[in-house]
Design a protein around this motif. Structure first.
Motif, PDB file in Angstrom:
ATOM      1  N   UNK A   1       0.837  -1.207   0.000  1.00 35.05           N
ATOM      2  CA  UNK A   1       0.000   0.000   0.000  1.00 35.05           C
ATOM      3  C   UNK A   1       0.870   1.254   0.000  1.00 35.05           C
ATOM      4  N   UNK A   2       1.953   1.230   0.766  1.00 34.75           N
ATOM      5  CA  UNK A   2       2.879   2.363   0.797  1.00 34.75           C
ATOM      6  C   UNK A   2       3.507   2.619  -0.570  1.00 34.75           C
ATOM      7  N   UNK A   3       3.798   1.543  -1.291  1.00 32.07           N
ATOM      8  CA  UNK A   3       4.471   1.660  -2.580  1.00 32.07           C
ATOM      9  C   UNK A   3       3.548   2.144  -3.691  1.00 32.07           C
ATOM     10  N   UNK A   4       2.261   1.901  -3.527  1.00 32.75           N
ATOM     11  CA  UNK A   4       1.324   2.210  -4.610  1.00 32.75           C
ATOM     12  C   UNK A   4       0.450   3.435  -4.365  1.00 32.75           C
ATOM     13  N   UNK A   5       0.467   3.961  -3.144  1.00 30.74           N
ATOM     14  CA  UNK A   5      -0.491   5.007  -2.789  1.00 30.74           C
ATOM     15  C   UNK A   5       0.214   6.236  -2.221  1.00 30.74           C
ATOM     16  N   UNK A   6      -0.239   7.396  -2.649  1.00 37.96           N
ATOM     17  CA  UNK A   6       0.311   8.661  -2.167  1.00 37.96           C
ATOM     18  C   UNK A   6       0.217   8.756  -0.649  1.00 37.96           C
ATOM     19  N   UNK A   7       1.221   9.357  -0.023  1.00 38.52           N
ATOM     20  CA  UNK A   7       1.250   9.452   1.442  1.00 38.52           C
ATOM     21  C   UNK A   7       0.144  10.351   1.984  1.00 38.52           C
ATOM     22  N   UNK A   8      -0.095  11.488   1.343  1.00 40.69           N
ATOM     23  CA  UNK A   8      -1.065  12.437   1.883  1.00 40.69           C
ATOM     24  C   UNK A   8      -1.996  12.997   0.802  1.00 40.69           C
ATOM     25  N   UNK A   9      -1.429  13.721  -0.155  1.00 46.16           N
ATOM     26  CA  UNK A   9      -2.241  14.350  -1.207  1.00 46.16           C
ATOM     27  C   UNK A   9      -2.853  13.261  -2.098  1.00 46.16           C
ATOM     28  N   UNK A  10      -4.178  13.198  -2.222  1.00 44.02           N
ATOM     29  CA  UNK A  10      -4.813  12.187  -3.074  1.00 44.02           C
ATOM     30  C   UNK A  10      -4.251  12.222  -4.497  1.00 44.02           C
ATOM     31  N   UNK A  11      -3.887  11.045  -5.000  1.00 44.28           N
ATOM     32  CA  UNK A  11      -3.286  10.959  -6.324  1.00 44.28           C
ATOM     33  C   UNK A  11      -3.621   9.610  -6.931  1.00 44.28           C
ATOM     34  N   UNK A  12      -3.392   9.498  -8.247  1.00 46.35           N
ATOM     35  CA  UNK A  12      -3.681   8.254  -8.957  1.00 46.35           C
ATOM     36  C   UNK A  12      -2.811   7.138  -8.405  1.00 46.35           C
ATOM     37  N   UNK A  13      -3.412   5.985  -8.168  1.00 49.02           N
ATOM     38  CA  UNK A  13      -2.700   4.849  -7.593  1.00 49.02           C
ATOM     39  C   UNK A  13      -1.656   4.313  -8.573  1.00 49.02           C
ATOM     40  N   UNK A  14      -0.460   4.034  -8.067  1.00 53.54           N
ATOM     41  CA  UNK A  14       0.596   3.477  -8.900  1.00 53.54           C
ATOM     42  C   UNK A  14       0.278   2.034  -9.268  1.00 53.54           C
ATOM     43  N   UNK A  15       0.809   1.592 -10.397  1.00 53.70           N
ATOM     44  CA  UNK A  15       0.565   0.231 -10.851  1.00 53.70           C
ATOM     45  C   UNK A  15       1.336  -0.767  -9.994  1.00 53.70           C
ATOM     46  N   UNK A  16       0.635  -1.785  -9.513  1.00 54.29           N
ATOM     47  CA  UNK A  16       1.281  -2.816  -8.703  1.00 54.29           C
ATOM     48  C   UNK A  16       2.319  -3.557  -9.520  1.00 54.29           C
ATOM     49  N   UNK A  17       2.012  -3.809 -10.791  1.00 57.02           N
ATOM     50  CA  UNK A  17       2.949  -4.523 -11.668  1.00 57.02           C
ATOM     51  C   UNK A  17       4.216  -3.719 -11.839  1.00 57.02           C
ATOM     52  N   UNK A  18       4.063  -2.393 -12.032  1.00 59.45           N
ATOM     53  CA  UNK A  18       5.225  -1.537 -12.223  1.00 59.45           C
ATOM     54  C   UNK A  18       6.084  -1.520 -10.974  1.00 59.45           C
ATOM     55  N   UNK A  19       5.449  -1.540  -9.804  1.00 55.11           N
ATOM     56  CA  UNK A  19       6.189  -1.534  -8.556  1.00 55.11           C
ATOM     57  C   UNK A  19       6.970  -2.834  -8.394  1.00 55.11           C
ATOM     58  N   UNK A  20       6.328  -3.965  -8.736  1.00 51.80           N
ATOM     59  CA  UNK A  20       7.000  -5.254  -8.619  1.00 51.80           C
ATOM     60  C   UNK A  20       8.199  -5.341  -9.560  1.00 51.80           C
ATOM     61  N   UNK A  21       8.013  -4.823 -10.797  1.00 58.04           N
ATOM     62  CA  UNK A  21       9.103  -4.827 -11.760  1.00 58.04           C
ATOM     63  C   UNK A  21      10.268  -3.986 -11.264  1.00 58.04           C
ATOM     64  N   UNK A  22       9.949  -2.857 -10.639  1.00 58.28           N
ATOM     65  CA  UNK A  22      10.992  -1.977 -10.123  1.00 58.28           C
ATOM     66  C   UNK A  22      11.772  -2.640  -9.006  1.00 58.28           C
ATOM     67  N   UNK A  23      11.050  -3.402  -8.146  1.00 60.50           N
ATOM     68  CA  UNK A  23      11.690  -4.073  -7.023  1.00 60.50           C
ATOM     69  C   UNK A  23      12.611  -5.198  -7.492  1.00 60.50           C
ATOM     70  N   UNK A  24      12.220  -5.857  -8.589  1.00 63.05           N
ATOM     71  CA  UNK A  24      13.034  -6.961  -9.093  1.00 63.05           C
ATOM     72  C   UNK A  24      14.168  -6.451  -9.935  1.00 63.05           C
TER      73      UNK A  24
END
Length: 324
Positions: free
Chosen positions: A301-324
């Motif tokens: 949730x931390x990786x895909x969602x803005x901390x405070x200001x509402x914003x478009x949710x990041x792609x889970x797939x993109x986050x996983x690719x970045x981590x790998x």
């Protein structure tokens, strides 16, 4: 109503009376002495220094009295409740002080907005506490009580109460400015009111969604069923702390009122409050990650969602690719 609940309610209503009675006596004394023509040094000082008087009343009535009550009850719960009340008391104090000068309509708008903000936050406080007065103190104070042990009795005066004076008087400075400058309404008053109202609405819906989530999880726990690890629906889909975002919008909206009246320096109070809330956000998230059943979900949730200001949710797939 239980005996402790009733006694806490009585204490809450009686606690601010010293300041209220002192101020009413001051105003009445001023009226009976030709508007300040022959005042004693004490009343003269109160007349010429409204902002300093507010600080003095806060120091003795909140810092000292609330601190003593907190020690007697072994709980610092009351300051949370009065966070929702003190701004209302301050706005009326600034509006009724003999030196006050202001545009009547701007004052009415700000007072009305302050009432709406207060009612929303008070309702959320009691809803969260199951409609009990002083059922528990803020978990951060409880943690500090354990951390400081026998030194907590004096540290609490500064950590719980004196710090609140800096925050509350600081962020309420725009309320003082609104009642110190008489200037015709303009477009920026509409902008400021809109920002304040948006903040109140966002905070209301965010807190309601959080309350429903916590209530559902409590029922699941009682039934022995797995709890939902994370709230990521509604406003919480676009921000990890939309309730904090809404609250900050409210205070920065008040800053716009003050800036429009030539006192943009009052942003300092809102800035300090925002910085403090940013730190609180870190503490809240650390607490989330300590709970085993939700830690993994919250990290994602931390990786895909803005901390405070509402914003478009990041792609889970993109986050996983970045981590790998």
């Amino acid at each position: 109503m239980s005996r402790s609940n009733f006694s806490n309610a009585v204490v809450s209503f009686l606690a601010p009376l010293p300041s209220i009675l002192f101020y009413l006596y001051f105003v009445n004394h001023l009226q009976t002495n030709s508007g300040g023509a022959s005042l004693s040094p004490l009343w003269s000082w109160c007349f010429h220094h409204p902002l300093l008087l507010a600080n003095v009343l806060f120091f003795f009535n909140v810092n000292v009295l609330f601190w003593i009550i907190g020690h007697i009850q072994s709980s610092n719960w009351m300051i949370d409740l009065y966070w929702t009340v003190i701004p209302v008391m301050l706005v009326y104090y600034y509006a009724t002080h003999p030196l006050a000068q202001f545009n009547l309509w701007r004052s009415k708008v700000v007072i009305m907005l302050t009432w709406v903000w207060s009612i929303r936050l008070t309702h959320n406080y009691f809803r969260r506490e199951n409609w009990q007065w002083g059922a528990r103190e803020d978990w951060r104070f409880t943690d500090m009580r354990r951390q400081y042990g026998r030194h907590w009795w004096w540290i609490s005066f500064f950590a719980v109460y004196f710090s609140q004076q800096i925050f509350l008087i600081g962020i309420c400075l725009p309320l003082y400015v609104v009642h110190s400058v008489d200037k015709p309404l303009n477009m920026w008053d509409f902008v400021a009111a809109s920002v304040c109202l948006c903040g109140i609405v966002i905070a209301y819906f965010a807190d309601t969604q959080l309350h429903d989530f916590v209530t559902t999880n409590s029922k699941l726990k009682q039934l022995g069923k797995p709890m939902v690890p994370n709230l990521d629906r509604g406003l919480w889909r676009y921000s990890r702390h939309p309730n904090y975002f809404g609250e900050q919008l409210w205070w920065w909206g008040l800053v716009v009122f003050a800036w429009n009246l030539g006192h943009g320096w009052t942003f300092v109070g809102a800035l300090i409050n925002s910085m403090c809330l940013a730190y609180v956000t870190v503490l809240v998230e650390r607490r989330m990650l300590k709970q085993a059943y939700r830690a993994e979900a919250y990290r994602l949730y931390q990786k895909t969602t803005s901390a405070c200001v509402p914003w478009i949710k990041s792609s889970v797939i993109a986050v996983k690719d970045k981590d790998t």
